[in-house]
Design a protein around this motif. Structure first.
Motif, PDB file in Angstrom:
ATOM      1  N   VAL A  46       0.854  -1.181   0.000  1.00 14.84           N
ATOM      2  CA  VAL A  46       0.000   0.000   0.000  1.00 14.84           C
ATOM      3  C   VAL A  46       0.892   1.233   0.000  1.00 14.84           C
ATOM      4  CG1 VAL A  46      -1.830   1.235   1.206  1.00 14.84           C
ATOM      5  CG2 VAL A  46      -1.743  -1.270   1.303  1.00 14.84           C
ATOM      6  N   CYS A  47       0.691   2.105  -0.957  1.00 14.25           N
ATOM      7  CA  CYS A  47       1.445   3.353  -0.995  1.00 14.25           C
ATOM      8  C   CYS A  47       0.821   4.337  -0.006  1.00 14.25           C
ATOM      9  CB  CYS A  47       1.449   3.936  -2.397  1.00 14.25           C
ATOM     10  SG  CYS A  47       2.369   2.913  -3.572  1.00 14.25           S
ATOM     11  N   ALA A  48       1.661   4.925   0.839  1.00 14.77           N
ATOM     12  CA  ALA A  48       1.182   5.735   1.951  1.00 14.77           C
ATOM     13  C   ALA A  48       0.491   7.008   1.502  1.00 14.77           C
ATOM     14  CB  ALA A  48       2.348   6.078   2.881  1.00 14.77           C
ATOM     15  N   ARG A  49       0.991   7.586   0.416  1.00 16.31           N
ATOM     16  CA  ARG A  49       0.427   8.832  -0.088  1.00 16.31           C
ATOM     17  C   ARG A  49       0.901   9.044  -1.519  1.00 16.31           C
ATOM     18  NH1 ARG A  49       2.049  14.141   2.531  1.00 16.31           N
ATOM     19  NH2 ARG A  49       0.834  14.783   0.725  1.00 16.31           N
ATOM     20  N   GLY A  50       0.356  10.059  -2.164  1.00 18.49           N
ATOM     21  CA  GLY A  50       0.797  10.427  -3.498  1.00 18.49           C
ATOM     22  C   GLY A  50       1.754  11.601  -3.424  1.00 18.49           C
ATOM     23  N   GLY A  51       1.461  12.608  -4.247  1.00 19.98           N
ATOM     24  CA  GLY A  51       2.352  13.758  -4.343  1.00 19.98           C
ATOM     25  C   GLY A  51       3.084  13.711  -5.668  1.00 19.98           C
ATOM     26  N   TYR A  52       4.379  13.475  -5.607  1.00 19.54           N
ATOM     27  CA  TYR A  52       5.180  13.323  -6.814  1.00 19.54           C
ATOM     28  C   TYR A  52       6.429  12.530  -6.476  1.00 19.54           C
ATOM     29  CZ  TYR A  52       8.800  14.299 -10.239  1.00 19.54           C
ATOM     30  OH  TYR A  52       9.823  14.137 -11.142  1.00 19.54           O
ATOM     31  N   GLY A  53       6.854  11.658  -7.376  1.00 20.67           N
ATOM     32  CA  GLY A  53       8.117  10.965  -7.206  1.00 20.67           C
ATOM     33  C   GLY A  53       8.196   9.561  -7.741  1.00 20.67           C
ATOM     34  N   THR A  54       7.052   8.908  -7.984  1.00 15.05           N
ATOM     35  CA  THR A  54       7.078   7.510  -8.410  1.00 15.05           C
ATOM     36  C   THR A  54       7.755   7.349  -9.766  1.00 15.05           C
ATOM     37  OG1 THR A  54       5.039   7.138  -7.175  1.00 15.05           O
ATOM     38  CG2 THR A  54       5.674   5.451  -8.755  1.00 15.05           C
ATOM     39  N   THR A  55       7.525   8.283 -10.681  1.00 20.30           N
ATOM     40  CA  THR A  55       8.130   8.151 -12.011  1.00 20.30           C
ATOM     41  C   THR A  55       9.644   8.319 -11.978  1.00 20.30           C
ATOM     42  OG1 THR A  55       7.638  10.496 -12.443  1.00 20.30           O
ATOM     43  CG2 THR A  55       6.078   8.848 -13.288  1.00 20.30           C
ATOM     44  N   ARG A  56      10.191   8.902 -10.912  1.00 19.44           N
ATOM     45  CA  ARG A  56      11.641   9.063 -10.810  1.00 19.44           C
ATOM     46  C   ARG A  56      12.349   7.730 -10.604  1.00 19.44           C
ATOM     47  NH1 ARG A  56      13.861  14.214  -9.375  1.00 19.44           N
ATOM     48  NH2 ARG A  56      15.513  13.063  -8.291  1.00 19.44           N
ATOM     49  N   ILE A  57      11.627   6.717 -10.115  1.00 19.66           N
ATOM     50  CA  ILE A  57      12.271   5.439  -9.771  1.00 19.66           C
ATOM     51  C   ILE A  57      11.740   4.253 -10.557  1.00 19.66           C
ATOM     52  CG2 ILE A  57      12.780   6.247  -7.429  1.00 19.66           C
ATOM     53  CD1 ILE A  57      10.442   4.479  -6.430  1.00 19.66           C
ATOM     54  N   ILE A  58      10.614   4.405 -11.245  1.00 23.66           N
ATOM     55  CA  ILE A  58       9.911   3.228 -11.766  1.00 23.66           C
ATOM     56  C   ILE A  58      10.716   2.466 -12.817  1.00 23.66           C
ATOM     57  CG2 ILE A  58       8.616   4.401 -13.603  1.00 23.66           C
ATOM     58  CD1 ILE A  58       6.188   2.656 -12.612  1.00 23.66           C
ATOM     59  N   ASP A  59      11.531   3.151 -13.612  1.00 21.34           N
ATOM     60  CA  ASP A  59      12.298   2.451 -14.641  1.00 21.34           C
ATOM     61  C   ASP A  59      13.424   1.605 -14.066  1.00 21.34           C
ATOM     62  OD1 ASP A  59      10.810   3.301 -16.798  1.00 21.34           O
ATOM     63  OD2 ASP A  59      12.034   5.084 -17.150  1.00 21.34           O
ATOM     64  N   GLN A  60      13.775   1.828 -12.800  1.00 20.78           N
ATOM     65  CA  GLN A  60      14.831   1.041 -12.161  1.00 20.78           C
ATOM     66  C   GLN A  60      14.279  -0.149 -11.369  1.00 20.78           C
ATOM     67  OE1 GLN A  60      15.092   4.727 -11.914  1.00 20.78           O
ATOM     68  NE2 GLN A  60      16.120   4.264 -13.847  1.00 20.78           N
ATOM     69  N   VAL A  61      12.955  -0.246 -11.256  1.00 24.90           N
ATOM     70  CA  VAL A  61      12.354  -1.341 -10.503  1.00 24.90           C
ATOM     71  C   VAL A  61      12.434  -2.635 -11.312  1.00 24.90           C
ATOM     72  CG1 VAL A  61      10.248  -2.212  -9.401  1.00 24.90           C
ATOM     73  CG2 VAL A  61      10.781   0.235  -9.314  1.00 24.90           C
ATOM     74  N   ASP A  62      12.828  -3.709 -10.655  1.00 28.89           N
ATOM     75  CA  ASP A  62      12.875  -5.041 -11.275  1.00 28.89           C
ATOM     76  C   ASP A  62      11.596  -5.786 -10.864  1.00 28.89           C
ATOM     77  OD1 ASP A  62      13.313  -7.601 -12.174  1.00 28.89           O
ATOM     78  OD2 ASP A  62      15.271  -7.840 -11.214  1.00 28.89           O
ATOM     79  N   PHE A  63      10.717  -6.012 -11.815  1.00 25.81           N
ATOM     80  CA  PHE A  63       9.434  -6.653 -11.532  1.00 25.81           C
ATOM     81  C   PHE A  63       9.463  -8.164 -11.768  1.00 25.81           C
ATOM     82  CE2 PHE A  63       8.192  -2.236 -12.270  1.00 25.81           C
ATOM     83  CZ  PHE A  63       7.280  -2.017 -11.244  1.00 25.81           C
ATOM     84  N   THR A  64      10.660  -8.761 -11.933  1.00 25.81           N
ATOM     85  CA  THR A  64      10.763 -10.177 -12.282  1.00 25.81           C
ATOM     86  C   THR A  64      10.084 -11.072 -11.250  1.00 25.81           C
ATOM     87  OG1 THR A  64      12.869  -9.738 -13.396  1.00 25.81           O
ATOM     88  CG2 THR A  64      12.344 -12.026 -12.884  1.00 25.81           C
ATOM     89  N   LYS A  65      10.437 -10.930  -9.976  1.00 26.08           N
ATOM     90  CA  LYS A  65       9.835 -11.761  -8.934  1.00 26.08           C
ATOM     91  C   LYS A  65       8.357 -11.436  -8.752  1.00 26.08           C
ATOM     92  CE  LYS A  65      13.985 -12.777  -6.213  1.00 26.08           C
ATOM     93  NZ  LYS A  65      14.634 -12.688  -4.875  1.00 26.08           N
ATOM     94  N   PHE A  66       8.025 -10.168  -8.872  1.00 28.08           N
ATOM     95  CA  PHE A  66       6.637  -9.732  -8.746  1.00 28.08           C
ATOM     96  C   PHE A  66       5.764 -10.385  -9.816  1.00 28.08           C
ATOM     97  CE2 PHE A  66       3.446  -6.516 -10.121  1.00 28.08           C
ATOM     98  CZ  PHE A  66       2.658  -6.498  -8.977  1.00 28.08           C
ATOM     99  N   GLN A  67       6.281 -10.510 -11.032  1.00 22.85           N
ATOM    100  CA  GLN A  67       5.517 -11.152 -12.101  1.00 22.85           C
ATOM    101  C   GLN A  67       5.276 -12.629 -11.806  1.00 22.85           C
ATOM    102  OE1 GLN A  67       8.061  -9.179 -15.429  1.00 22.85           O
ATOM    103  NE2 GLN A  67       6.191  -9.864 -16.432  1.00 22.85           N
ATOM    104  N   LYS A  68       6.250 -13.264 -11.168  1.00 27.73           N
ATOM    105  CA  LYS A  68       6.099 -14.686 -10.852  1.00 27.73           C
ATOM    106  C   LYS A  68       5.146 -14.907  -9.691  1.00 27.73           C
ATOM    107  CE  LYS A  68      10.708 -15.945 -12.545  1.00 27.73           C
ATOM    108  NZ  LYS A  68      12.064 -16.418 -12.164  1.00 27.73           N
TER     109      LYS A  68
END
Length: 297
Positions: free
Chosen positions: A76-98
């Motif tokens: 659960v994301c605690a709040r919005g605002g701004y900043g998620t797009t600054r990190i999203i391209d570095q996230v590895d979703f490999t385990k999450f997809q499995k």
């Protein structure tokens, strides 16, 4: 499909954008625990780096850890605002997809919803911990509980003079208009063709709303929808030289040339009543003279 939560499951709270303190989410923690869930707080809760909940490296590490931890069943994301797009391209979703798990939030978190929609994984656009204490939020919190625990959800909206009647079926996608505009042309951009798109926004200038709707239309996001849901357009701003039209009138201008059903005034967005919507799930939208109904197939 992501498994429904059960009492005893662990859920994590992280901040991928603006900074937040523990007292601001304390009510949400108590609420989750009252549902029988174990709450794990990320390192970003209470962290501070200028505007953000820690620097990019910390926010990335926190989200990555929770995505990879098999014992965590929802994030659960605690709040919005701004900043998620600054990190999203570095996230590895490999385990999450499995081993997918629920991702919850709205506003700036629209970036995550759109990004993982491209991976074929559902997520929950819903109220975030910061807003749990807000007066009138109890119904929103209850719909989040229902979505997390796999209960059947059916929503209704009052009639609106701008509504266009009809029935639409398709995957439900969307979120914050400004974020969807920002994501165009990035790895987090997702197709809207044949889908039911929902939009909401907060504190935008009316000419910005017009510019974003023009951009969505020019980029093909409006032409081939199955249906369109317009949520709250809250606290809109005007310029000294008025734009004249309000947000709904602007959206009507750009969507009115198409024939799919459209529902205005749906309770989703930056207001106390912010119904939890399951992004990526097949849904049916029925818009009638007496109002609209949305449910999942």
């Amino acid at each position: 499909m992501i498994p429904a939560l059960r009492p005893g499951d662990k859920i994590a709270i992280v901040a991928t954008a603006r900074k937040i303190s523990f007292p601001e989410i304390e009510m949400a923690v108590r609420t989750f625990e009252s549902w029988g869930l174990q709450v794990v707080l990320g390192q970003t809760i209470g962290a501070s780096y200028n505007y953000f909940a820690g620097d990019d490296a910390l926010r990335l590490q926190d989200l990555q850890q929770m995505l990879d931890d098999e014992s965590i069943k929802a994030i659960v994301c605690a709040r919005g605002g701004y900043g998620t797009t600054r990190i999203i391209d570095q996230v590895d979703f490999t385990k999450f997809q499995k081993q997918p798990k629920w991702l919850v939030g709205f506003s700036d978190v629209t970036a995550l919803h759109s990004h993982i929609h491209n991976l074929g994984i559902e997520s929950i656009h819903g109220i975030m911990p910061l807003l749990f204490p807000k007066e009138g939020a109890a119904a929103s919190i209850e719909t989040l509980r229902g979505a997390l625990f796999g209960e059947e959800l059916t929503y209704t909206a009052a009639p609106h003079p701008f509504n266009r009647t009809g029935t639409a079926t398709g995957q439900l996608v969307g979120g914050n208009l400004s974020m969807l505009h920002t994501l165009t042309g990035t790895r987090s951009d997702s197709s809207t063709e044949g889908k039911i798109l929902f939009l909401e926004d907060l504190c935008e200038y009316l000419y910005h709303v017009d510019r974003m709707m023009v951009h969505l239309d020019r980029s093909g996001k409006l032409a081939n929808l199955a249906g369109l849901i317009i949520g709250d357009m809250s606290d809109m701003n005007d310029t000294p030289v008025s734009f004249v039209k309000n947000a709904y009138e602007i959206i009507l201008e750009h969507s009115g040339k198409y024939n799919y059903p459209v529902c205005y005034g749906f309770p989703v967005g930056h207001e106390p009543l912010n119904l939890a919507l399951i992004c990526g799930r097949e849904a049916k939208l029925e818009v009638r003279e007496e109002g609209a109904t949305l449910f999942y197939l």
